[in-house]
Design an enzyme around this catalytic site. Structure first.
Site, PDB file in Angstrom:
ATOM      1  CE  LYS A   1      -0.348   1.957   3.671  1.00 43.18           C
ATOM      2  NZ  LYS A   1      -0.363   2.545   5.008  1.00 43.18           N
TER       3      LYS A   1
ATOM      4  CG  ASP B   1      -3.674   1.424   7.434  1.00 45.45           C
ATOM      5  OD1 ASP B   1      -4.487   2.356   7.577  1.00 45.45           O
ATOM      6  OD2 ASP B   1      -2.438   1.573   7.423  1.00 45.45           O
TER       7      ASP B   1
HETATM    8  O1  C5P Z   1      -5.318   0.172  13.722  1.00 44.67           O
HETATM    9  P1  C5P Z   1      -3.870  -0.199  13.809  1.00 44.67           P
HETATM   10  O2  C5P Z   1      -3.602  -1.239  14.853  1.00 44.67           O
HETATM   11  O3  C5P Z   1      -3.256  -0.527  12.504  1.00 44.67           O
HETATM   12  O4  C5P Z   1      -3.120   1.134  14.297  1.00 44.67           O
HETATM   13  C1  C5P Z   1      -1.887   1.085  14.964  1.00 44.67           C
HETATM   14  C2  C5P Z   1      -1.745   2.328  15.845  1.00 44.67           C
HETATM   15  O5  C5P Z   1      -1.561   3.479  15.014  1.00 44.67           O
HETATM   16  C3  C5P Z   1      -2.957   2.655  16.691  1.00 44.67           C
HETATM   17  O6  C5P Z   1      -2.915   1.979  17.909  1.00 44.67           O
HETATM   18  C4  C5P Z   1      -2.822   4.159  16.872  1.00 44.67           C
HETATM   19  O7  C5P Z   1      -1.878   4.457  17.878  1.00 44.67           O
HETATM   20  C5  C5P Z   1      -2.211   4.614  15.557  1.00 44.67           C
HETATM   21  N1  C5P Z   1      -3.229   5.099  14.594  1.00 44.67           N
HETATM   22  C6  C5P Z   1      -3.812   6.339  14.795  1.00 44.67           C
HETATM   23  N2  C5P Z   1      -4.736   6.793  13.900  1.00 44.67           N
HETATM   24  C7  C5P Z   1      -5.090   6.055  12.816  1.00 44.67           C
HETATM   25  C8  C5P Z   1      -4.503   4.786  12.602  1.00 44.67           C
HETATM   26  C9  C5P Z   1      -3.565   4.338  13.511  1.00 44.67           C
HETATM   27  O8  C5P Z   1      -3.506   7.033  15.772  1.00 44.67           O
HETATM   28  N3  C5P Z   1      -5.990   6.537  11.969  1.00 44.67           N
END
Ligand code: C5P
Length: 294
Positions: free
Chosen positions: A12, A139
């Site tokens: 991506k 994502d």
């Molecule tokens: O959702 P995912 O586990 O992939 O996201 C990893 C971390 O990235 C989250 O725990 C958060 O701290 C940060 N994040 C965020 N805002 C987003 C996506 C991710 O703050 N839109």
């Protein structure tokens, strides 16, 4: 016995990523033009008398292979959601560096959902798969789509784009893993201007013109924490790429090129000067791959 199924879990790229706010739960609000590349990991699922998970490939070293791996989390969540209990052998060929801003883990999880939905004949529709995907990470829903899209919300609010120019891309990673939560924490300004209004992006000049008016808001905190990212950006700029930027929370940077030859020349240059970096020339993906019967 059902045949094995195989597909590429594409990398991506956030061609731009504006952070426009923060939710009360700490997640950040984004606006991003997301594309996928022909290059990626490769996943194969096969019927089996017991559960198996094997990881091979140039980026396999150090990857967790236990229940915390997003591939196994996707398998387990799909079982939980559907009550399906059949065993499966999963092979992951890991070509994308981990924690590199190219959504490798998210794309692997999305491809696992697509492949197991087919192998187990679950018949889940895209919207149900997307809801399951979101439980695995912000994502993961966008990685189910694979065609160019605008992502809003925390990344889960997806608008597919009808056409984006066909471009070649050079991916460069200096081999330093980056923690996404840390980069978001170090971002000083949480409320940045939104994306400019969308225009036609189906020709290279129009796409570059629009992209030059956008940013990746995570690039500044990421380069502060990991100066190697600045070296990557400089190396890409020196090749004459038409746009150079970091993807996601880094550390992978990309250069966009109108021709495959120019991207290939740039790949040779950077590989020669930085033999220890991950350097891959590829093209943007415009159509979703279903899967191969193998
Ligand atoms: O959702 P995912 O586990 O992939 O996201 C990893 C971390 O990235 C989250 O725990 C958060 O701290 C940060 N994040 C965020 N805002 C987003 C996506 C991710 O703050 N839109």
């Amino acid at each position: 016995m059902a045949p094995s199924l195989s597909r590429t879990a594409p990398a991506k790229i956030n061609l731009c990523l504006h952070v426009t706010g923060q939710r009360p739960d700490g997640y950040h609000l984004l606006e991003s033009l997301v594309v996928f590349t022909q290059f990626g990991d490769r996943l194969t699922v096969s019927p089996s008398s017991e559960d198996e998970f094997t990881v091979t490939g140039p980026q396999a070293t150090g990857l967790p292979v236990g229940a915390e791996n997003l591939v196994l989390r996707a398998r387990d969540l799909l079982r939980e959601e559907t009550g399906h209990v059949e065993h499966v052998a999963i092979k992951l060929e890991k070509n994308l560096p981990a924690a590199s801003g190219m959504g490798g883990g998210s794309s692997d999880a999305a491809s696992t959902l697509i492949l197991l939905n087919a192998l187990w004949k679950l018949g889940l529709k895209q919207d149900r798969l997307a809801r399951i995907a979101l439980k695995l990470g912000a994502d993961v829903p966008m990685c189910l789509s694979e065609t160019p899209l605008i992502a809003r919300g925390i990344g889960e609010d997806i608008t597919p784009l009808s056409a984006v120019a066909e471009l070649s891309v050079l991916l460069v990673n200096p081999g330093v893993p980056v923690s996404t939560p840390e980069i978001f924490r170090k971002l000083e300004r949480k409320e940045n201007p939104p994306l400019p209004p969308l225009t036609a992006l189906d020709t290279a000049p129009a796409l570059f013109d629009w992209l030059h008016r956008t940013r990746n808001d995570l690039q500044e905190p990421a380069t502060r924490i990991q100066p190697e990212i600045s070296h990557c950006l400089s190396a890409l700029l020196a090749t004459g790429a038409e746009l150079v930027r970091m993807t996601g929370s880094g550390a992978t940077c990309f250069g966009l090129f109108s021709s495959q030859e120019a991207a290939e020349r740039a790949r040779e240059e950077i590989s020669a000067s930085h033999p220890d970096w991950f350097v891959v020339a590829t093209s943007l993906l415009h159509e979703t791959e279903a899967f191969d019967h193998v």
